[in-house]
Design a protein around this motif. Structure first.
Motif, PDB file in Angstrom:
ATOM      1  N   TRP A  94       0.835  -1.197   0.000  1.00 53.34           N
ATOM      2  CA  TRP A  94       0.000   0.000   0.000  1.00 53.34           C
ATOM      3  C   TRP A  94       0.872   1.250   0.000  1.00 53.34           C
ATOM      4  O   TRP A  94       1.825   1.351   0.767  1.00 53.34           O
ATOM      5  CB  TRP A  94      -0.912  -0.002   1.225  1.00 53.34           C
ATOM      6  N   HIS A  95       0.516   2.197  -0.885  1.00 54.80           N
ATOM      7  CA  HIS A  95       1.277   3.432  -0.984  1.00 54.80           C
ATOM      8  C   HIS A  95       0.465   4.498  -1.725  1.00 54.80           C
ATOM      9  O   HIS A  95      -0.591   4.209  -2.288  1.00 54.80           O
ATOM     10  CB  HIS A  95       2.604   3.195  -1.728  1.00 54.80           C
ATOM     11  N   THR A  96       0.964   5.713  -1.696  1.00 53.30           N
ATOM     12  CA  THR A  96       0.420   6.816  -2.494  1.00 53.30           C
ATOM     13  C   THR A  96       1.583   7.422  -3.276  1.00 53.30           C
ATOM     14  O   THR A  96       2.737   7.043  -3.077  1.00 53.30           O
ATOM     15  CB  THR A  96      -0.218   7.911  -1.607  1.00 53.30           C
ATOM     16  N   HIS A  97       1.288   8.371  -4.156  1.00 45.90           N
ATOM     17  CA  HIS A  97       2.322   9.074  -4.919  1.00 45.90           C
ATOM     18  C   HIS A  97       2.267  10.542  -4.508  1.00 45.90           C
ATOM     19  O   HIS A  97       1.254  11.203  -4.744  1.00 45.90           O
ATOM     20  CB  HIS A  97       2.089   8.957  -6.425  1.00 45.90           C
ATOM     21  N   GLY A  98       3.338  11.041  -3.927  1.00 45.80           N
ATOM     22  CA  GLY A  98       3.365  12.428  -3.479  1.00 45.80           C
ATOM     23  C   GLY A  98       3.808  13.385  -4.565  1.00 45.80           C
ATOM     24  O   GLY A  98       4.416  12.992  -5.557  1.00 45.80           O
ATOM     25  N   PHE A 119      -7.470  -0.670  -4.576  1.00 46.86           N
ATOM     26  CA  PHE A 119      -7.595   0.598  -3.860  1.00 46.86           C
ATOM     27  C   PHE A 119      -8.273   0.362  -2.521  1.00 46.86           C
ATOM     28  O   PHE A 119      -9.185  -0.461  -2.413  1.00 46.86           O
ATOM     29  CB  PHE A 119      -8.436   1.592  -4.679  1.00 46.86           C
ATOM     30  N   LEU A 120      -7.845   1.127  -1.526  1.00 48.68           N
ATOM     31  CA  LEU A 120      -8.476   1.062  -0.217  1.00 48.68           C
ATOM     32  C   LEU A 120      -9.794   1.820  -0.260  1.00 48.68           C
ATOM     33  O   LEU A 120      -9.861   2.905  -0.845  1.00 48.68           O
ATOM     34  CB  LEU A 120      -7.549   1.679   0.838  1.00 48.68           C
ATOM     35  N   ASN A 121     -10.826   1.263   0.312  1.00 45.83           N
ATOM     36  CA  ASN A 121     -12.147   1.905   0.419  1.00 45.83           C
ATOM     37  C   ASN A 121     -12.760   2.271  -0.934  1.00 45.83           C
ATOM     38  O   ASN A 121     -13.497   3.237  -1.041  1.00 45.83           O
ATOM     39  CB  ASN A 121     -12.073   3.154   1.314  1.00 45.83           C
ATOM     40  N   THR A 122     -12.415   1.535  -1.954  1.00 47.12           N
ATOM     41  CA  THR A 122     -12.979   1.746  -3.286  1.00 47.12           C
ATOM     42  C   THR A 122     -13.322   0.376  -3.848  1.00 47.12           C
ATOM     43  O   THR A 122     -12.570  -0.573  -3.660  1.00 47.12           O
ATOM     44  CB  THR A 122     -11.953   2.433  -4.217  1.00 47.12           C
ATOM     45  N   GLU A 123     -14.439   0.279  -4.535  1.00 41.17           N
ATOM     46  CA  GLU A 123     -14.781  -1.028  -5.089  1.00 41.17           C
ATOM     47  C   GLU A 123     -13.747  -1.441  -6.136  1.00 41.17           C
ATOM     48  O   GLU A 123     -13.048  -0.610  -6.709  1.00 41.17           O
ATOM     49  CB  GLU A 123     -16.198  -1.040  -5.641  1.00 41.17           C
ATOM     50  N   TRP A 138      -3.218  10.547  -4.461  1.00 43.04           N
ATOM     51  CA  TRP A 138      -3.346  10.333  -3.021  1.00 43.04           C
ATOM     52  C   TRP A 138      -4.211   9.128  -2.671  1.00 43.04           C
ATOM     53  O   TRP A 138      -4.331   8.776  -1.496  1.00 43.04           O
ATOM     54  CB  TRP A 138      -3.868  11.593  -2.334  1.00 43.04           C
ATOM     55  N   TYR A 139      -4.797   8.457  -3.669  1.00 46.49           N
ATOM     56  CA  TYR A 139      -5.544   7.232  -3.386  1.00 46.49           C
ATOM     57  C   TYR A 139      -4.564   6.153  -2.911  1.00 46.49           C
ATOM     58  O   TYR A 139      -3.568   5.879  -3.587  1.00 46.49           O
ATOM     59  CB  TYR A 139      -6.245   6.708  -4.643  1.00 46.49           C
ATOM     60  N   ASN A 158       3.597   9.313 -13.303  1.00 48.36           N
ATOM     61  CA  ASN A 158       2.895  10.392 -12.612  1.00 48.36           C
ATOM     62  C   ASN A 158       2.629  11.503 -13.607  1.00 48.36           C
ATOM     63  O   ASN A 158       3.451  11.785 -14.472  1.00 48.36           O
ATOM     64  CB  ASN A 158       3.736  10.924 -11.446  1.00 48.36           C
ATOM     65  N   LEU A 159       1.485  12.127 -13.439  1.00 47.35           N
ATOM     66  CA  LEU A 159       1.069  13.194 -14.337  1.00 47.35           C
ATOM     67  C   LEU A 159       0.812  14.453 -13.516  1.00 47.35           C
ATOM     68  O   LEU A 159      -0.006  14.439 -12.594  1.00 47.35           O
ATOM     69  CB  LEU A 159      -0.203  12.774 -15.069  1.00 47.35           C
ATOM     70  N   ASP A 160       1.533  15.522 -13.834  1.00 51.73           N
ATOM     71  CA  ASP A 160       1.348  16.810 -13.187  1.00 51.73           C
ATOM     72  C   ASP A 160       0.447  17.681 -14.059  1.00 51.73           C
ATOM     73  O   ASP A 160       0.634  17.748 -15.279  1.00 51.73           O
ATOM     74  CB  ASP A 160       2.696  17.515 -12.985  1.00 51.73           C
TER      75      ASP A 160
END
Length: 165
Positions: A94-98, A119-123, A138-139, A158-160
């Motif tokens: 489990w991780h996010t992208h900062g 994903f956590l807390n997502t179907e 941040w998901y 990653n997309l800015d």
């Protein structure tokens, strides 16, 4: 908001992508078998030329959905890109992208849909090989442990997004 869309030319480029990634520099990272995460210069990523058209098309769809008629007022930039190769017993916890707005996963070689991003807390999102999955960075997400002898390969990026008005 999670967006999933196919890469039109995936079948044409899949084998060449796999060959490039197999030969590309990379090393074990955590519980991943091989990645070029630490190779930070995007210009050194040998697979970029093959996947850039698919990323560009996918990004245009994303901007149209998010910004509609204002899509030309924003700039989207690939900030980081890397491949990840998984074999039996590999996973990505489990991780996010900062420091970015959107995370993306292009499923180059996916032996089974059950090995798609979770994903956590997502179907559960039903992904298939040849698609790009985009989601807010941040998901909280992970790649489940591979319980098969078959390989999984993804290209993540990653997309800015920047407002250029």
């Amino acid at each position: 908001m999670i967006l999933k869309a196919p890469v039109k030319n995936h079948k044409k480029i899949k084998q060449e992508l796999i060959e490039l990634i197999t030969k590309a520099p990379g090393k074990k990272y955590g519980e991943l078998d091989k990645t070029d995460w630490e190779l930070r210069n995007i210009k050194d990523k040998v697979y970029m030329g093959l996947i850039l058209p698919g990323i560009t098309e996918h990004t245009k769809k994303l901007l149209k959905i998010l910004y509609g008629k204002h899509k030309k007022r924003v700039k989207a930039t690939v900030a980081d890109i890397w491949y990840q190769v998984y074999y039996e017993h590999s996973k990505h916890d489990w991780h996010t992208h900062g420091y970015t707005q959107f995370a993306n996963v292009y499923y180059v070689d996916l032996p089974d849909k059950k090995y798609g991003t979770r994903f956590l807390n997502t179907e559960k999102i039903d992904v298939e090989e040849g698609c790009i999955l985009t989601f807010p960075s941040w998901y909280l997400h992970c790649s489940p442990i591979i319980k098969s002898k078959k390989r999984k390969i993804v290209i993540a990026y990653n997309l800015d997004i920047e407002n250029v008005c």
